[in-house]
Design a protein around this motif. Structure first.
Motif, PDB file in Angstrom:
ATOM      1  N   GLY A 290      41.875   2.945  78.344  1.00  0.00           N
ATOM      2  CA  GLY A 290      43.288   3.160  79.435  1.00  0.00           C
ATOM      3  C   GLY A 290      44.241   3.479  78.609  1.00  0.00           C
ATOM      4  N   PHE A 291      44.854   3.349  77.989  1.00  0.00           N
ATOM      5  CA  PHE A 291      46.347   3.434  78.001  1.00  0.00           C
ATOM      6  C   PHE A 291      46.025   4.682  76.755  1.00  0.00           C
ATOM      7  CE2 PHE A 291      47.363  -1.783  77.786  1.00  0.00           C
ATOM      8  CZ  PHE A 291      47.908  -1.799  78.437  1.00  0.00           C
ATOM      9  N   TYR A 292      45.281   4.779  76.277  1.00  0.00           N
ATOM     10  CA  TYR A 292      45.468   6.062  75.562  1.00  0.00           C
ATOM     11  C   TYR A 292      44.544   7.804  76.498  1.00  0.00           C
ATOM     12  CZ  TYR A 292      46.466   4.471  70.396  1.00  0.00           C
ATOM     13  OH  TYR A 292      47.108   4.452  69.696  1.00  0.00           O
ATOM     14  N   VAL A 293      44.500   7.217  77.371  1.00  0.00           N
ATOM     15  CA  VAL A 293      43.635   7.936  78.417  1.00  0.00           C
ATOM     16  C   VAL A 293      45.164   8.603  78.986  1.00  0.00           C
ATOM     17  CG1 VAL A 293      43.049   8.367  80.530  1.00  0.00           C
ATOM     18  CG2 VAL A 293      41.582   7.493  78.538  1.00  0.00           C
ATOM     19  N   HIS A 294      46.434   7.735  78.813  1.00  0.00           N
ATOM     20  CA  HIS A 294      47.462   7.310  79.678  1.00  0.00           C
ATOM     21  C   HIS A 294      48.047   8.240  78.471  1.00  0.00           C
ATOM     22  CE1 HIS A 294      50.603   6.285  82.732  1.00  0.00           C
ATOM     23  NE2 HIS A 294      50.189   6.713  82.914  1.00  0.00           N
ATOM     24  N   ILE A 295      48.102   8.010  77.659  1.00  0.00           N
ATOM     25  CA  ILE A 295      48.944   8.632  76.763  1.00  0.00           C
ATOM     26  C   ILE A 295      48.182  10.115  76.410  1.00  0.00           C
ATOM     27  CG2 ILE A 295      49.242   9.074  73.839  1.00  0.00           C
ATOM     28  CD1 ILE A 295      48.654   5.211  73.966  1.00  0.00           C
ATOM     29  N   ILE A 296      47.318  10.363  76.281  1.00  0.00           N
ATOM     30  CA  ILE A 296      46.921  11.612  75.903  1.00  0.00           C
ATOM     31  C   ILE A 296      46.903  12.727  76.888  1.00  0.00           C
ATOM     32  CG2 ILE A 296      45.150  13.194  75.875  1.00  0.00           C
ATOM     33  CD1 ILE A 296      43.531  11.136  74.274  1.00  0.00           C
ATOM     34  N   LYS A 297      47.055  11.862  78.235  1.00  0.00           N
ATOM     35  CA  LYS A 297      47.819  12.812  79.238  1.00  0.00           C
ATOM     36  C   LYS A 297      49.033  13.428  79.668  1.00  0.00           C
ATOM     37  CE  LYS A 297      44.383  11.416  82.729  1.00  0.00           C
ATOM     38  NZ  LYS A 297      43.983  10.966  84.749  1.00  0.00           N
ATOM     39  N   ALA A 298      49.572  12.457  79.287  1.00  0.00           N
ATOM     40  CA  ALA A 298      51.698  12.886  78.560  1.00  0.00           C
ATOM     41  C   ALA A 298      51.236  14.073  77.305  1.00  0.00           C
ATOM     42  CB  ALA A 298      52.112  11.520  78.437  1.00  0.00           C
ATOM     43  N   ILE A 299      50.424  14.101  76.140  1.00  0.00           N
ATOM     44  CA  ILE A 299      50.947  14.598  75.567  1.00  0.00           C
ATOM     45  C   ILE A 299      50.275  16.208  75.468  1.00  0.00           C
ATOM     46  CG2 ILE A 299      50.207  15.131  73.031  1.00  0.00           C
ATOM     47  CD1 ILE A 299      49.940  12.051  72.481  1.00  0.00           C
ATOM     48  N   LEU A 300      49.185  16.279  76.414  1.00  0.00           N
ATOM     49  CA  LEU A 300      49.151  17.842  76.820  1.00  0.00           C
ATOM     50  C   LEU A 300      50.016  18.509  77.568  1.00  0.00           C
ATOM     51  CD1 LEU A 300      45.592  16.519  77.750  1.00  0.00           C
ATOM     52  CD2 LEU A 300      46.204  18.183  75.353  1.00  0.00           C
ATOM     53  N   LYS A 301      50.715  16.787  78.373  1.00  0.00           N
ATOM     54  CA  LYS A 301      51.944  17.858  79.094  1.00  0.00           C
ATOM     55  C   LYS A 301      52.861  18.104  78.408  1.00  0.00           C
ATOM     56  CE  LYS A 301      50.715  15.345  83.686  1.00  0.00           C
ATOM     57  NZ  LYS A 301      51.337  14.334  84.418  1.00  0.00           N
TER      58      LYS A 301
END
Length: 310
Positions: free
Chosen positions: A218-229
């Protein structure tokens, strides 16, 4: 009643035991020296005095302890004919191994949360009128709490299946098809019905491995979304580099641990999987944190430069 157990380990591979002992000894020595080097580096370099490297330092210390619970006994088993371990020694090893393993699972989850907080919400609003920066949220007091919590969870969760397994009747045979005392191999030797102990073990495994694993995902899904932005490729690379080492370590550890512990009956291949996360993963971790972490590489280079100037 059984007073001692025989750790069969890899006795079916007698022709390979000397080679295995050499490889495992080398891996253990590199694990200890590598993780100690990381701890010393984090202590002496002021630039690494932040929550992320505090957790990495604790994780390095935990890896040394985790490997030490099983590897020295395995080496003794491989090079000597005596393969016995006392009943008390067996369950002591069982408790510390599982306690440290669970602690590692939750510490990896805490490290993922720390990266999520730093990357996804550098300016985190606890309320509309009270914006708090990451460094304020993850202050020294909070960092200590997050560092201590996995140890408490590990101590508590590991105690329950250990007690249930120790209360089983062991009247023979006493040959454990493993290189250390673990839950499933011991439960398979019990003369009494191990059903309740198996259920308790599976339940504990869910809390010990599955829950922190889901949290990490869950944390890494959140992190990846932030990185893609992030618009700039340099910014994306910098953000990902701060958590790539942790993601690699967590993947190596969980891929084998979940397979072994969620399925309590055990199999012939469990000891080979266990060897991966008890001996070889702790050996790889120092290399992962030095080769994939720019801050650690820079610190090593700085120390090398100072040494050369002397």
């Amino acid at each position: 009643m059984v007073k001692e157990f025989i750790l069969m380990a890899f006795s079916d591979l007698a022709h390979l035991q000397i080679l295995m002992s050499f490889i495992i000894l080398l891996s253990y020595m590199i694990c200890v020296t590598g993780n100690i080097s990381i701890i010393i580096l984090i202590i002496i370099d002021p630039l690494l005095h932040n929550p992320m490297y505090t957790f990495i330092g604790i994780f390095a210390f935990l890896e040394i302890m985790f490997a030490t619970v099983t590897v020295p006994k395995l080496l003794d088993n491989l090079i000597s004919e005596k393969k016995n371990i006392s009943f008390l020694g067996c369950f002591t090893q069982l408790y510390f191994f599982n306690g440290l393993g669970i602690t590692e699972c939750y510490l990896l989850a805490v490290m993922a949360f720390d990266r999520d907080l730093a990357i996804n919400n550098p300016l985190h609003y606890l309320s509309i009128m009270n914006p708090l920066h990451y460094t304020v949220i993850m202050n020294k007091s909070q960092c200590v709490k997050f560092a201590v919590a996995p140890w408490i969870i590990g101590i508590i969760i590991a105690f329950i299946p250990t007690i249930f397994t120790a209360q089983l009747e062991f009247c023979g045979p006493n040959e454990v098809n493993h290189f250390f005392c673990d839950l499933a191999p011991l439960q398979n030797l019990a003369c009494s019905n191990p059903f309740i102990s198996n259920v308790v073990t599976s339940t504990a495994a869910v809390f010990a491995t599955v829950i922190p694993f889901v949290l990490i995902l869950g944390f890494y899904v959140h992190i990846i979304k932030a990185i893609l932005k992030i618009k700039s490729s340099e910014g994306k690379q910098k953000a990902f580099s701060t958590c790539s080492s942790h993601l690699t370590v967590a993947s190596l550890f969980y891929c084998t641990a979940i397979v072994v512990y969620v399925r309590p009956k055990g199999s012939h291949y469990d000891k080979f999987l266990a060897l991966m996360y008890t001996a070889f993963t702790p050996f790889l971790n120092p290399f992962i944190y030095t080769l994939r972490n720019n801050d650690v590489k820079d610190s090593f280079e700085e120390i090398k430069t100072i040494k050369n100037s002397w």
